[in-house]
Write an enzyme that holds these catalytic residues in place. Structure first.
Site, mmCIF file in Angstrom:
data_model
loop_
_atom_site.group_PDB
_atom_site.id
_atom_site.type_symbol
_atom_site.label_atom_id
_atom_site.label_comp_id
_atom_site.label_asym_id
_atom_site.label_seq_id
_atom_site.Cartn_x
_atom_site.Cartn_y
_atom_site.Cartn_z
ATOM 1 N N TYR A 8 1.119 -1.340 0.067
ATOM 2 C CA TYR A 8 0.231 0.394 -0.096
ATOM 3 C C TYR A 8 0.993 1.269 -0.252
ATOM 4 O O TYR A 8 0.524 2.280 -0.641
ATOM 5 C CB TYR A 8 -1.411 -0.060 1.117
ATOM 6 N N LYS A 12 1.514 4.259 -2.864
ATOM 7 C CA LYS A 12 1.223 5.825 -1.983
ATOM 8 C C LYS A 12 2.311 6.066 -2.585
ATOM 9 O O LYS A 12 2.874 7.757 -3.162
ATOM 10 C CB LYS A 12 1.075 6.263 -0.880
ATOM 11 N N ILE A 41 -10.074 6.903 6.632
ATOM 12 C CA ILE A 41 -10.906 8.076 6.706
ATOM 13 C C ILE A 41 -12.236 6.863 7.189
ATOM 14 O O ILE A 41 -12.375 5.751 6.137
ATOM 15 C CB ILE A 41 -11.170 8.801 5.063
#
Length: 106
Positions: A8, A12, A41
């Protein structure tokens, strides 16, 4: 460099570099290029985190602000960057992660 987030984190990083390259390629065209790198989020994608009190507690312990963000908090940044208020921002990726990366510098 957060343990367990290798793939991940690498993707990014790729998006961050792509943002910089696109900004250079599009400089002078009137198109500004910026990226937003959100952390935790509260969305359907992260329901596995906020939907389980134990998982949520562990996740929030990893965020210096001690909570997940609401979608509106990212939307506010999008509005700023896309508006005339952000007219001189170009080629940056902005972290919106409650300090998570700063708290885990690797």
């Amino acid at each position: 460099a957060i343990p367990g987030d290798g793939a991940y984190g690498i993707t990014k990083s790729g998006v961050e570099r792509m943002t910089a390259f696109m900004a250079n390629e599009l400089a002078g065209t009137g198109i500004r290029v910026n990226g937003i790198a959100p952390g935790y989020i509260k969305t359907p994608l992260t329901k596995h985190v906020w939907g389980d009190p134990e998982v949520l507690k562990a996740a929030e312990a990893d965020v210096p602000l001690g909570r997940m963000a609401e979608p509106e908090e990212v939307a506010n940044l999008v509005l700023f960057v896309a508006s005339d208020l952000g007219s001189y921002m170009h080629g940056h990726t902005i972290l919106v992660d409650g300090g998570r990366i700063a708290g885990n510098p690797g």
